[in-house]
Design a protein around this motif. Sequence first.
Motif, PDB file in Angstrom:
ATOM      1  N   ILE A   1      30.835 -20.659  25.830  1.00  0.00           N
ATOM      2  CA  ILE A   1      31.559 -19.526  26.392  1.00  0.00           C
ATOM      3  C   ILE A   1      32.143 -18.660  25.273  1.00  0.00           C
ATOM      4  O   ILE A   1      33.319 -18.673  25.015  1.00  0.00           O
ATOM      5  CB  ILE A   1      32.634 -19.990  27.385  1.00  0.00           C
ATOM      6  CG1 ILE A   1      33.220 -18.847  28.155  1.00  0.00           C
ATOM      7  CG2 ILE A   1      33.707 -20.786  26.696  1.00  0.00           C
ATOM      8  CD1 ILE A   1      34.039 -19.241  29.352  1.00  0.00           C
TER       9      ILE A   1
ATOM     10  N   GLY B   1      34.308 -38.618  31.344  1.00  0.00           N
ATOM     11  CA  GLY B   1      34.053 -37.229  30.976  1.00  0.00           C
ATOM     12  C   GLY B   1      34.571 -36.891  29.595  1.00  0.00           C
ATOM     13  O   GLY B   1      33.942 -36.161  28.845  1.00  0.00           O
ATOM     14  N   ASN B   2      35.736 -37.382  29.250  1.00  0.00           N
ATOM     15  CA  ASN B   2      36.275 -37.250  27.900  1.00  0.00           C
ATOM     16  C   ASN B   2      35.990 -38.575  27.208  1.00  0.00           C
ATOM     17  O   ASN B   2      36.652 -39.577  27.460  1.00  0.00           O
ATOM     18  CB  ASN B   2      37.771 -36.962  27.938  1.00  0.00           C
ATOM     19  CG  ASN B   2      38.388 -36.829  26.565  1.00  0.00           C
ATOM     20  OD1 ASN B   2      37.771 -37.151  25.552  1.00  0.00           O
ATOM     21  ND2 ASN B   2      39.616 -36.360  26.522  1.00  0.00           N
TER      22      ASN B   2
ATOM     23  N   GLY C   1      29.161 -25.283  30.304  1.00  0.00           N
ATOM     24  CA  GLY C   1      29.647 -23.918  30.514  1.00  0.00           C
ATOM     25  C   GLY C   1      30.751 -23.561  29.534  1.00  0.00           C
ATOM     26  O   GLY C   1      30.790 -22.465  28.979  1.00  0.00           O
ATOM     27  N   LEU C   2      31.650 -24.489  29.297  1.00  0.00           N
ATOM     28  CA  LEU C   2      32.740 -24.243  28.348  1.00  0.00           C
ATOM     29  C   LEU C   2      32.251 -24.253  26.905  1.00  0.00           C
ATOM     30  O   LEU C   2      32.785 -23.539  26.060  1.00  0.00           O
ATOM     31  CB  LEU C   2      33.835 -25.291  28.528  1.00  0.00           C
ATOM     32  CG  LEU C   2      34.624 -25.195  29.822  1.00  0.00           C
ATOM     33  CD1 LEU C   2      35.575 -26.385  29.955  1.00  0.00           C
ATOM     34  CD2 LEU C   2      35.392 -23.892  29.890  1.00  0.00           C
TER      35      LEU C   2
ATOM     36  N   ARG D   1      28.705 -36.556  39.738  1.00  0.00           N
ATOM     37  CA  ARG D   1      29.271 -36.730  38.397  1.00  0.00           C
ATOM     38  C   ARG D   1      28.590 -35.824  37.379  1.00  0.00           C
ATOM     39  O   ARG D   1      29.140 -35.523  36.329  1.00  0.00           O
ATOM     40  CB  ARG D   1      29.161 -38.188  37.967  1.00  0.00           C
ATOM     41  CG  ARG D   1      30.036 -39.119  38.791  1.00  0.00           C
ATOM     42  CD  ARG D   1      29.883 -40.541  38.360  1.00  0.00           C
ATOM     43  NE  ARG D   1      28.491 -40.956  38.593  1.00  0.00           N
ATOM     44  CZ  ARG D   1      27.974 -42.094  38.182  1.00  0.00           C
ATOM     45  NH1 ARG D   1      28.700 -42.938  37.501  1.00  0.00           N
ATOM     46  NH2 ARG D   1      26.712 -42.403  38.438  1.00  0.00           N
ATOM     47  N   SER D   2      27.386 -35.379  37.688  1.00  0.00           N
ATOM     48  CA  SER D   2      26.655 -34.482  36.784  1.00  0.00           C
ATOM     49  C   SER D   2      27.345 -33.127  36.669  1.00  0.00           C
ATOM     50  O   SER D   2      27.132 -32.401  35.693  1.00  0.00           O
ATOM     51  CB  SER D   2      25.229 -34.277  37.273  1.00  0.00           C
ATOM     52  OG  SER D   2      24.566 -35.508  37.376  1.00  0.00           O
ATOM     53  N   LEU D   3      28.173 -32.782  37.641  1.00  0.00           N
ATOM     54  CA  LEU D   3      28.891 -31.503  37.588  1.00  0.00           C
ATOM     55  C   LEU D   3      29.868 -31.455  36.416  1.00  0.00           C
ATOM     56  O   LEU D   3      30.174 -30.372  35.911  1.00  0.00           O
ATOM     57  CB  LEU D   3      29.601 -31.239  38.908  1.00  0.00           C
ATOM     58  CG  LEU D   3      28.690 -31.033  40.114  1.00  0.00           C
ATOM     59  CD1 LEU D   3      29.517 -30.857  41.382  1.00  0.00           C
ATOM     60  CD2 LEU D   3      27.766 -29.847  39.900  1.00  0.00           C
ATOM     61  N   VAL D   4      30.351 -32.611  35.983  1.00  0.00           N
ATOM     62  CA  VAL D   4      31.214 -32.651  34.796  1.00  0.00           C
ATOM     63  C   VAL D   4      30.429 -32.151  33.591  1.00  0.00           C
ATOM     64  O   VAL D   4      30.930 -31.363  32.782  1.00  0.00           O
ATOM     65  CB  VAL D   4      31.755 -34.077  34.557  1.00  0.00           C
ATOM     66  CG1 VAL D   4      32.499 -34.171  33.235  1.00  0.00           C
ATOM     67  CG2 VAL D   4      32.653 -34.500  35.701  1.00  0.00           C
TER      68      VAL D   4
ATOM     69  N   VAL E   1      27.800 -30.128  33.641  1.00  0.00           N
ATOM     70  CA  VAL E   1      27.563 -28.688  33.819  1.00  0.00           C
ATOM     71  C   VAL E   1      28.814 -27.904  33.421  1.00  0.00           C
ATOM     72  O   VAL E   1      28.733 -26.885  32.736  1.00  0.00           O
ATOM     73  CB  VAL E   1      27.148 -28.390  35.274  1.00  0.00           C
ATOM     74  CG1 VAL E   1      27.085 -26.902  35.532  1.00  0.00           C
ATOM     75  CG2 VAL E   1      25.816 -29.047  35.591  1.00  0.00           C
ATOM     76  N   SER E   2      29.978 -28.387  33.831  1.00  0.00           N
ATOM     77  CA  SER E   2      31.233 -27.722  33.472  1.00  0.00           C
ATOM     78  C   SER E   2      31.444 -27.720  31.961  1.00  0.00           C
ATOM     79  O   SER E   2      31.811 -26.697  31.379  1.00  0.00           O
ATOM     80  CB  SER E   2      32.397 -28.430  34.162  1.00  0.00           C
ATOM     81  OG  SER E   2      33.620 -27.942  33.694  1.00  0.00           O
ATOM     82  N   ASN E   3      31.210 -28.851  31.328  1.00  0.00           N
ATOM     83  CA  ASN E   3      31.382 -28.932  29.874  1.00  0.00           C
ATOM     84  C   ASN E   3      30.404 -28.036  29.138  1.00  0.00           C
ATOM     85  O   ASN E   3      30.755 -27.408  28.130  1.00  0.00           O
ATOM     86  CB  ASN E   3      31.244 -30.377  29.395  1.00  0.00           C
ATOM     87  CG  ASN E   3      32.445 -31.213  29.741  1.00  0.00           C
ATOM     88  OD1 ASN E   3      33.535 -30.697  29.949  1.00  0.00           O
ATOM     89  ND2 ASN E   3      32.259 -32.513  29.825  1.00  0.00           N
TER      90      ASN E   3
END
Length: 147
Positions: free
Chosen positions: A40, A92-93, A36-37, A27-30, A32-34
């Motif tokens: 950017i 996540g949201n 990154g965005l 779930r931590s990948l969410v 990391v993705s956020n």
Amino acid sequence: EVGQYIEDGVINPPSFDQSTLWNMDLRSLVLVSNLGLAFIAHYNAPSYYREMKKANSESFPKMVRFSYTILAIIYVSVMCSGYYTFGDTAKGNILLNYHPRDALAFLGQMATGFSLTFSFPLVSNGAREGLKNVASSFGYSSIGHQK
């Protein structure tokens, strides 16, 4: 006291049962993705540099560090607020954790929609600048940057 929206069973009450300081899983990948965005903006860096008053190799990195520090403070504050409000049930949201009839959450969702819609020119500007650079490198300077 339990809020009225939890009583009707539509949303889950906050839970901190699985909480640890460094709970790292898939779930931590969410996050990391956020992140990154969130940071950017590199494709617009040449435009920002050109538009700066007194742009040089010292002022531009200073401006970038200052801007990213402010953004990091805002993002960490919002993430912590969301987690401390909803705990392990946080989605996540974060706006999806609120009740569907919550007026402020609805306004937040609308603001997010407007933000996404009107940030499109920032992305398309980066693409336009990239295409102009490619055209200029192939000898089509008439559509590239004016010297």
